[in-house]
Design a protein around this motif. Structure first.
Motif, short mmCIF file in Angstrom:
data_model
loop_
_atom_site.label_atom_id
_atom_site.label_comp_id
_atom_site.label_asym_id
_atom_site.label_seq_id
_atom_site.Cartn_x
_atom_site.Cartn_y
_atom_site.Cartn_z
N PRO A 12 47.82 62.01 -98.50
CA PRO A 12 46.40 62.41 -98.49
C PRO A 12 46.09 63.56 -99.44
O PRO A 12 45.07 63.55 -100.13
CB PRO A 12 46.16 62.81 -97.03
CG PRO A 12 47.18 62.07 -96.24
CD PRO A 12 48.39 62.00 -97.15
N ALA A 13 46.99 64.53 -99.53
CA ALA A 13 46.76 65.67 -100.44
C ALA A 13 46.81 65.21 -101.89
O ALA A 13 46.04 65.70 -102.73
CB ALA A 13 47.80 66.75 -100.18
N ILE A 14 47.70 64.28 -102.20
CA ILE A 14 47.82 63.78 -103.57
C ILE A 14 46.59 62.96 -103.94
O ILE A 14 46.06 63.08 -105.05
CB ILE A 14 49.13 62.99 -103.73
CG1 ILE A 14 50.32 63.94 -103.58
CG2 ILE A 14 49.18 62.26 -105.07
CD1 ILE A 14 51.68 63.27 -103.51
N VAL A 15 46.10 62.15 -103.01
CA VAL A 15 44.87 61.37 -103.24
C VAL A 15 43.69 62.32 -103.48
O VAL A 15 42.86 62.07 -104.35
CB VAL A 15 44.59 60.42 -102.05
CG1 VAL A 15 43.20 59.82 -102.13
CG2 VAL A 15 45.64 59.31 -102.02
N ASP A 16 43.63 63.41 -102.73
CA ASP A 16 42.55 64.40 -102.92
C ASP A 16 42.59 65.01 -104.32
O ASP A 16 41.58 65.52 -104.80
CB ASP A 16 42.65 65.52 -101.87
CG ASP A 16 42.22 65.05 -100.49
OD1 ASP A 16 41.61 63.96 -100.37
OD2 ASP A 16 42.50 65.79 -99.51
N MET A 17 43.73 64.95 -104.97
CA MET A 17 43.87 65.48 -106.33
C MET A 17 43.52 64.43 -107.38
O MET A 17 43.67 64.66 -108.58
CB MET A 17 45.30 65.98 -106.54
CG MET A 17 45.70 67.09 -105.60
SD MET A 17 47.45 67.52 -105.71
CE MET A 17 47.45 68.43 -107.26
N GLY A 18 43.09 63.23 -106.95
CA GLY A 18 42.72 62.18 -107.88
C GLY A 18 43.90 61.35 -108.36
O GLY A 18 43.81 60.64 -109.36
N LEU A 19 45.01 61.43 -107.65
CA LEU A 19 46.22 60.71 -108.01
C LEU A 19 46.62 59.79 -106.88
O LEU A 19 46.09 59.86 -105.78
CB LEU A 19 47.35 61.69 -108.31
CG LEU A 19 47.11 62.64 -109.48
CD1 LEU A 19 48.01 63.85 -109.40
CD2 LEU A 19 47.31 61.92 -110.79
N GLU A 20 47.59 58.92 -107.13
CA GLU A 20 48.12 58.03 -106.12
C GLU A 20 49.56 58.42 -105.82
O GLU A 20 50.34 58.69 -106.74
CB GLU A 20 48.08 56.58 -106.62
CG GLU A 20 48.69 55.59 -105.66
CD GLU A 20 48.76 54.18 -106.23
OE1 GLU A 20 49.18 53.28 -105.48
OE2 GLU A 20 48.42 53.97 -107.42
N CYS A 21 49.91 58.49 -104.55
CA CYS A 21 51.29 58.72 -104.15
C CYS A 21 51.94 57.35 -103.98
O CYS A 21 51.61 56.61 -103.06
CB CYS A 21 51.36 59.51 -102.85
SG CYS A 21 53.05 59.75 -102.27
N ARG A 56 53.27 71.98 -106.55
CA ARG A 56 52.76 73.16 -105.83
C ARG A 56 52.13 72.76 -104.50
O ARG A 56 52.37 73.39 -103.47
CB ARG A 56 51.74 73.91 -106.68
CG ARG A 56 52.35 74.76 -107.77
CD ARG A 56 51.36 75.73 -108.37
NE ARG A 56 50.18 75.07 -108.90
CZ ARG A 56 50.05 74.61 -110.13
NH1 ARG A 56 51.05 74.73 -110.97
NH2 ARG A 56 48.94 74.03 -110.53
N GLN A 57 51.34 71.67 -104.51
CA GLN A 57 50.66 71.21 -103.30
C GLN A 57 51.66 70.73 -102.24
O GLN A 57 51.55 71.06 -101.06
CB GLN A 57 49.66 70.09 -103.64
CG GLN A 57 48.81 69.64 -102.49
CD GLN A 57 47.81 70.69 -102.05
OE1 GLN A 57 47.45 71.59 -102.79
NE2 GLN A 57 47.37 70.58 -100.82
N VAL A 58 52.63 69.94 -102.67
CA VAL A 58 53.64 69.41 -101.74
C VAL A 58 54.50 70.55 -101.19
O VAL A 58 54.82 70.59 -100.00
CB VAL A 58 54.49 68.31 -102.41
CG1 VAL A 58 55.69 67.93 -101.55
CG2 VAL A 58 53.63 67.08 -102.70
N SER A 59 54.86 71.51 -102.04
CA SER A 59 55.63 72.67 -101.58
C SER A 59 54.88 73.41 -100.49
O SER A 59 55.47 73.80 -99.47
CB SER A 59 55.93 73.62 -102.74
OG SER A 59 56.85 73.05 -103.62
N ALA A 60 53.57 73.60 -100.67
CA ALA A 60 52.76 74.28 -99.66
C ALA A 60 52.72 73.48 -98.36
O ALA A 60 52.85 74.05 -97.27
CB ALA A 60 51.35 74.51 -100.19
N LEU A 61 52.57 72.16 -98.47
CA LEU A 61 52.59 71.31 -97.28
C LEU A 61 53.93 71.40 -96.54
O LEU A 61 53.97 71.47 -95.31
CB LEU A 61 52.34 69.85 -97.65
CG LEU A 61 50.90 69.40 -97.83
CD1 LEU A 61 50.85 68.02 -98.44
CD2 LEU A 61 50.18 69.41 -96.50
#
Length: 167
Positions: A12-21, A56-61
């Motif tokens: 969900p965080a990656i999708v919010d960044m406009g990317l696909e996980c 950075r986002q995944v590290s924070a999660l």
């Protein structure tokens, strides 16, 4: 934690960044585990900046949720030419392309298949192996990736005639 659980945590965080996980691969180890996150973008290539931002986002999660016990290395990557395939939808996007599939449990006496993806219906992936269609339940897929096709280069001197200019 399983790959699917990690994917569900970060997607969900990656999708919010406009990317696909595309998926997450977790390789536990006694000293230093590896967590690899594959990302993609529908409208443009993935950049180094995209990978850095997702890292950075995944590290924070991971800091907040603490899903990995012990030390780990986080890698964020584009899928590359030998793109991993995690979901039936991803297999369906590449019908006609060659895939290498490793199974959890043998099917027809085999655990490894390689050939074109013929069809995907629900959770069943059909590939061609040795001239025959084989139906593989997605739940039995341990690991899968595309096999890139490269055109064979022309051999020197085998092209058309080149006429030399007249003086």
């Amino acid at each position: 934690m399983r790959n699917e659980e990690l994917t569900n945590l970060v997607a969900p965080a990656i999708v919010d960044m406009g990317l696909e996980c595309l998926g997450v691969e977790y390789s536990p180890s006694h000293g230093n585990s590896l967590v690899r996150v594959y990302i993609d973008r529908a409208d443009a290539p993935v950049t180094v900046d995209d990978c850095e931002a997702v890292s950075r986002q995944v590290s924070a999660l991971f800091d907040v949720n603490d899903p990995i016990v012990g030390r780990y290395t986080l890698e964020v990557s584009s899928p590359g030419l030998d793109r991993p395939l995690y979901t039936p939808e991803q297999f369906a996007r590449f019908v006609g392309e060659d895939a290498k599939i490793e199974l959890n449990l043998p099917l027809n006496g085999r655990r490894r298949f390689q050939g074109p993806i013929l069809a995907v219906q629900g959770e069943i992936i059909t590939v061609e192996q040795d001239g025959a269609a084989v139906n593989i339940p997605h739940g039995n897929v341990h690991k899968a990736k595309l096999v890139p096709r490269f055109d064979e280069p022309k051999k020197p001197g085998k092209g058309g005639k080149v006429e030399k200019g007249k003086k």
